[in-house]
Every structure is written in structure tokens, then in C-alpha cells.
Design a protein around this motif. Structure first.
Motif, PDB file in Angstrom:
ATOM      1  N   PHE A  17      46.817  34.635  35.968  1.00  0.00           N
ATOM      2  CA  PHE A  17      46.525  35.791  35.112  1.00  0.00           C
ATOM      3  C   PHE A  17      46.707  35.381  33.651  1.00  0.00           C
ATOM      4  O   PHE A  17      47.588  34.581  33.335  1.00  0.00           O
ATOM      5  CB  PHE A  17      47.501  36.942  35.406  1.00  0.00           C
ATOM      6  N   TYR A  31      38.338  40.399  32.052  1.00  0.00           N
ATOM      7  CA  TYR A  31      38.236  39.643  33.306  1.00  0.00           C
ATOM      8  C   TYR A  31      37.460  38.346  33.066  1.00  0.00           C
ATOM      9  O   TYR A  31      36.347  38.366  32.534  1.00  0.00           O
ATOM     10  CB  TYR A  31      37.511  40.520  34.327  1.00  0.00           C
ATOM     11  N   LYS A  40      36.030  34.838  43.272  1.00  0.00           N
ATOM     12  CA  LYS A  40      36.453  35.886  44.215  1.00  0.00           C
ATOM     13  C   LYS A  40      35.381  36.093  45.284  1.00  0.00           C
ATOM     14  O   LYS A  40      35.677  36.229  46.476  1.00  0.00           O
ATOM     15  CB  LYS A  40      36.718  37.189  43.445  1.00  0.00           C
ATOM     16  N   GLN A  67      44.072  39.963  46.703  1.00  0.00           N
ATOM     17  CA  GLN A  67      43.481  41.228  46.231  1.00  0.00           C
ATOM     18  C   GLN A  67      44.566  42.239  45.864  1.00  0.00           C
ATOM     19  O   GLN A  67      44.466  42.918  44.832  1.00  0.00           O
ATOM     20  CB  GLN A  67      42.606  41.820  47.327  1.00  0.00           C
ATOM     21  N   GLU A  73      46.170  41.154  42.694  1.00  0.00           N
ATOM     22  CA  GLU A  73      45.258  41.403  41.575  1.00  0.00           C
ATOM     23  C   GLU A  73      45.345  42.867  41.133  1.00  0.00           C
ATOM     24  O   GLU A  73      45.461  43.160  39.940  1.00  0.00           O
ATOM     25  CB  GLU A  73      43.816  41.069  41.975  1.00  0.00           C
ATOM     26  N   ASP A  74      45.302  43.787  42.120  1.00  0.00           N
ATOM     27  CA  ASP A  74      45.362  45.214  41.774  1.00  0.00           C
ATOM     28  C   ASP A  74      46.656  45.536  41.021  1.00  0.00           C
ATOM     29  O   ASP A  74      46.633  46.226  40.003  1.00  0.00           O
ATOM     30  CB  ASP A  74      45.297  46.073  43.055  1.00  0.00           C
ATOM     31  N   TYR A  84      44.234  39.648  32.372  1.00  0.00           N
ATOM     32  CA  TYR A  84      43.429  39.841  33.600  1.00  0.00           C
ATOM     33  C   TYR A  84      43.406  38.546  34.411  1.00  0.00           C
ATOM     34  O   TYR A  84      43.824  37.489  33.921  1.00  0.00           O
ATOM     35  CB  TYR A  84      41.998  40.224  33.201  1.00  0.00           C
ATOM     36  N   PRO A  85      42.859  38.590  35.634  1.00  0.00           N
ATOM     37  CA  PRO A  85      42.764  37.343  36.413  1.00  0.00           C
ATOM     38  C   PRO A  85      41.934  36.292  35.671  1.00  0.00           C
ATOM     39  O   PRO A  85      40.918  36.627  35.048  1.00  0.00           O
ATOM     40  CB  PRO A  85      42.039  37.768  37.693  1.00  0.00           C
ATOM     41  N   PHE A  91      42.873  32.162  39.646  1.00  0.00           N
ATOM     42  CA  PHE A  91      43.483  33.140  40.552  1.00  0.00           C
ATOM     43  C   PHE A  91      42.902  33.043  41.961  1.00  0.00           C
ATOM     44  O   PHE A  91      43.636  33.024  42.947  1.00  0.00           O
ATOM     45  CB  PHE A  91      43.321  34.559  39.984  1.00  0.00           C
ATOM     46  N   TYR A  92      41.582  32.989  42.068  1.00  0.00           N
ATOM     47  CA  TYR A  92      40.956  32.959  43.406  1.00  0.00           C
ATOM     48  C   TYR A  92      40.459  31.583  43.829  1.00  0.00           C
ATOM     49  O   TYR A  92      40.079  31.398  44.980  1.00  0.00           O
ATOM     50  CB  TYR A  92      39.778  33.942  43.449  1.00  0.00           C
TER      51      TYR A  92
END
Ligand code: CMC
Length: 378
Positions: free
Chosen positions: A256, A264, A272, A293, A296-297, A309-310, A314-315
Motif C-alpha cells: 500500500f 489506486y 488483481k 481482498q 484491501e478493503d 491505496y494498493p 499488493f496483488y
């Protein structure tokens, strides 16, 4: 003190035609092409052409480029031996640095406009062999030289994982190669540029870049982000973990935040998508995607006010994990892609904008002192 920009924030050190970032609106383009379009409609090889020659290739240019890559997978046995001589639990990026230092002693030639690009293509091909063998050495498998196939992504997956990947996996690997290929002048590219500014060779620039990439605030973040998901273990633990680790202990949420993006990261959206697609066929990967997920939320709820933000890391780990790579390889996979950005930027710099990079440090120590004999000090 006003002369100092901590972390060189908003300092421009070169012009570039390679990569455009609009951090406010989450836009990333290579040579004017949106990253989403490049991932959707082109291959990593086409992006290599774009970065090194300024445009997407014609069919015959692409064929020529692919042949050059195919011919460059071979690396001297001594370099492979060096990788294998290190203990299996050595750090993967450290092993890459060792191999690239050795390659620099063999191929580190002076800069020359007539062959900088060909040298860069060879370097990228050799990087594929190095990364594949770092994994194989750590896993106790025999050394390998990647074999030419339909694509760079496929040859790399086949040689590193010892199996024929599905079309879906090749597409995901290719997407990852494109997504990580360049990002203007982050710490690693800046390290490469500083090195090139002394007219050191291209391979040494990559060694410097690798050293900077490794840290958890930069390329190491993909591994750290994924380790969070492993630590959480089950999707239902995400909320408690987040409250303890991030809210109460104030640890940084890895994967993040970004110096340039205040929204983002566009690469994270694409990663993602591939993480979701690939993880569907693997129970553990699906679980980690679901944990990611939830985190992330929670992260967006907590940090969006600060415009955190991510980011791309992150993914990406879920994609790499789904492909079958161990966590310790994630930074090296990032490095494999980014060799393109590193060499493209140093070529741009050395050919068109060269000047020794030599900043200053503002002295704040005592101005003048007399030496006291050692027996009288203290
Ligand atoms: N989690 C919690 N707080 C954060 C985070 C995070 N991930 N990122 C920034 N902050 C906070 C930080 O605590 C500080 O708060 P305050 O002003 O209250 O002290 C504020 O945001 C500014 O932080 P900074 O470190 O000065 O900002 P930066 O521009 O140097 O941050 C960063 C960039 C990437 C170092 C940072 O966001 C970070 O540490 N992220 C986690 C590591 C990570 O994911 N790195 C990958 C970066 S993108 C891909 C790459 O380059 O490899």
C-alpha cells in the motif's frame, strides 16, 4: 535546509520518452500507450522494442528481436557455477547480484550508440537465464539454459518451473513482465542512472539497481505483502490481524502507498484481475486472494483519507504464487521485468543527457575544530 528535498521528492533528474505517470489520476503509459492496452494487446517482446527503439515493432522487427533474445539465453558456465556455489538459502536477489557482477566482468563493454540496444537485448535474455537458475539452484534442481519458444514469458516459465505452462499462465507471466517493465525513476532506476553517469558499464548499472530494488520499501514489498496474507492464514482472521498489526501496532501495510500515485495504482488493478483468474484453480491461492481482498478493503477504509491505496506489489504475489513460484522469488521476478526499464533509462541518459550525477550534502557539523591529543580526550 530549504535547499534539501528529503528523499529527492519531486526532483527531476532527466527527461524521458519512456514512461509517463500521472499519479493524481492513476495513469501509466509507456511511450504514450496506456498500460492497460499494452497488457491487453501486446507482448513483453513488443514492449522491449517500444522501450529500446521508441515504437512498437512491425512483424519483421519483432521476428528479428525474438531471434536476438533466443540467441542470448546462453550464459558462460562459470556464471551458472557461481550461482550454484552459493548456499541454497542465500537471498535470491543477492544471487542475481553475484551473477550480474560476474557478467559485468565478462560483458561490461564501453557505451556505444551503435550497439547499446543489442547489448541491452542480450542482457535481458541473460537475465532470464540467471533468474531461472537462481530458482533452480535454491530448489536443488539441475542448471538450465532457457529454450526458445513462442515467447520470452513461456521460455522463462518452462525453464524455471520445469513444466509446460498453460496459455493462461503464459499470458499472466507476460502481463507481469509488462506491468513491472518500467516505472520512470524509482530508487533502483536512479541507482542505475547514478552508476551510468560515471560511464560504468550496463551490467554494473543492473547490479546497482538490484541492490536498491531488494529493500522492502521498493521491490521487496511484493514478498512482504504476500507474507502478510500467509500470516493472516484465513480470510476470517483479516479484520483482527488488521486491527492488531496496522491500527494498533502502527505497522506499515505492505503493498500500500506510493510516492507518486495518490490514487489506486493502475498496475494493481491489472494484477488483481490476473490474481483472481489464476488463483481460481488452486485452493491455497484462492484463499490468499480472498484474504488480500479483505485486507484491501480494510486498507482503503483506513488510509484513503491519506490518499494511500494498493500499489503494484499488493496483488502481484498472488499471481506469482499461483504460477508456482516460492515467495522468496517474487523480487527476482520483478527484477527480471525491470531490467528492461533499467537498461532503457541508462541508454537514454548516456546517449542523450549524459552528465556525471554528483549531488551535494549540506554540511551541518562543527565548522572548525582543533585536534586534542588522544591522551587528553574524553
Ligand atoms: N502503511 C501505513 N502508512 C503508510 C503507508 C503504508 N503502506 N505508506 C505511507 N504511509 C504513511 C506514513 O506512515 C506517513 O504517515 P505520517 O505522515 O502520518 O507520518 C505518510 O503515509 C507518508 O509516508 P512516507 O513514507 O513519507 O511516504 P513515501 O512517499 O516515502 O511513501 C512508500 C512511499 C512506498 C515508501 C510507502 O508508501 C510505504 O512504505 N509503503 C509500503 C511498502 C510498499 O508497499 N512499497 C512498494 C512501493 S510501490 C512498488 C515499488 O516501488 O517497488
Amino acid at each position: 535546509m530549504s535547499q534539501i528535498s528529503r528523499g529527492l521528492e519531486n526532483v527531476f533528474i532527466k527527461t524521458t520518452s519512456l514512461t509517463y505517470i500521472d499519479g493524481e489520476n492513476g495513469i501509466l503509459r509507456y511511450g504514450g500507450y496506456d498500460i492497460e492496452d499494452l497488457v491487453e494487446h501486446t507482448s513483453f517482446e513488443e514492449v522491449i522494442h517500444l522501450m529500446l527503439y521508441g515504437d512498437l515493432p512491425t512483424k519483421s522487427q519483432l521476428q528479428k528481436l525474438k531471434s536476438s533474445i533466443d540467441e542470448s539465453y546462453e550464459v558462460p558456465q562459470q556464471v551458472i557455477d557461481m550461482i550454484y556455489s552459493l548456499p541454497k538459502d542465500s537471498d535470491a536477489i543477492g544471487m542475481m547480484e553475484t551473477a550480474f557482477s560476474a557478467l559485468s566482468s565478462l560483458y561490461g563493454s564501453p557505451w556505444n550508440k551503435n550497439n547499446n540496444r543489442e547489448n541491452a537485448i542480450k542482457l535481458i535474455g541473460r537475465a532470464s537465464t540467471v533468474v531461472a537458475n537462481v530458482l533452480r539452484a535454491k530448489e536443488g534442481k539441475k542448471p538450465i539454459i532457457p529454450e526458445p519458444s513462442e515467447s520470452f514469458a513461456k521460455s522463462f516459465l518452462k525453464s524455471s518451473l520445469s513444466r509446460t505452462p498453460s496459455n493462461e499462465e503464459v499470458k499472466a507471466m507476460d502481463a507481469s513482465l509488462i506491468l513491472y517493465a518500467d516505472h520512470e525513476v524509482p530508487a533502483s532506476t536512479t541507482a542505475a542512472l547514478v552508476t551510468s553517469s560515471t560511464l560504468s558499464d550496463m551490467y554494473s548499472c543492473v547490479v546497482a539497481a538490484l541492490a536498491a530494488l531488494k529493500g522492502p520499501l521498493h521491490g521487496g514489498a511484493a514478498e512482504e505483502a504476500f507474507k502478510q496474507f500467509v500470516e493472516i492464514g484465513e480470510p476470517q482472521n483479516a479484520e483482527t490481524w488488521f486491527r492488531n498489526k496496522i491500527t494498533e501496532q502502527k505497522s506499515r501495510l505492505m503493498g500500500f502507498g506510493h510516492r507518486v500515485y495518490k490514487t489506486y495504482d493502475p498496475r494493481a488493478k491489472i494484477f488483481k484481475k490476473y490474481a483472481k483468474l489464476l488463483s481460481e484453480n488452486n485452493d491455497n491461492a484462492r484463499k490468499y486472494f480472498s484474504i488480500a481482498q479483505s485486507v484491501e478493503d480494510l486498507g482503503i477504509k483506513t488510509f484513503s483519507e491519506k490518499r494511500i491505496y494498493p500499489n503494484t506489489d499488493f496483488y502481484s504475489g498472488v499471481v506469482f504464487y499461483s504460477l508456482g513460484f516460492p515467495i522468496y522469488m517474487f523480487t527476482s521476478l520483478f527484477a527480471l521485468s525491470r531490467t528492461l526499464g533499467w537498461v532503457a533509462h541508462v541508454i537514454e541518459y548516456v546517449e542523450d543527457q549524459h552528465r556525471l550525477i554528483r549531488p551535494r550534502a549540506l554540511y551541518i557539523g562543527p565548522l572548525k575544530r582543533e585536534i586534542v591529543p588522544i591522551e587528553l580526550r574524553g
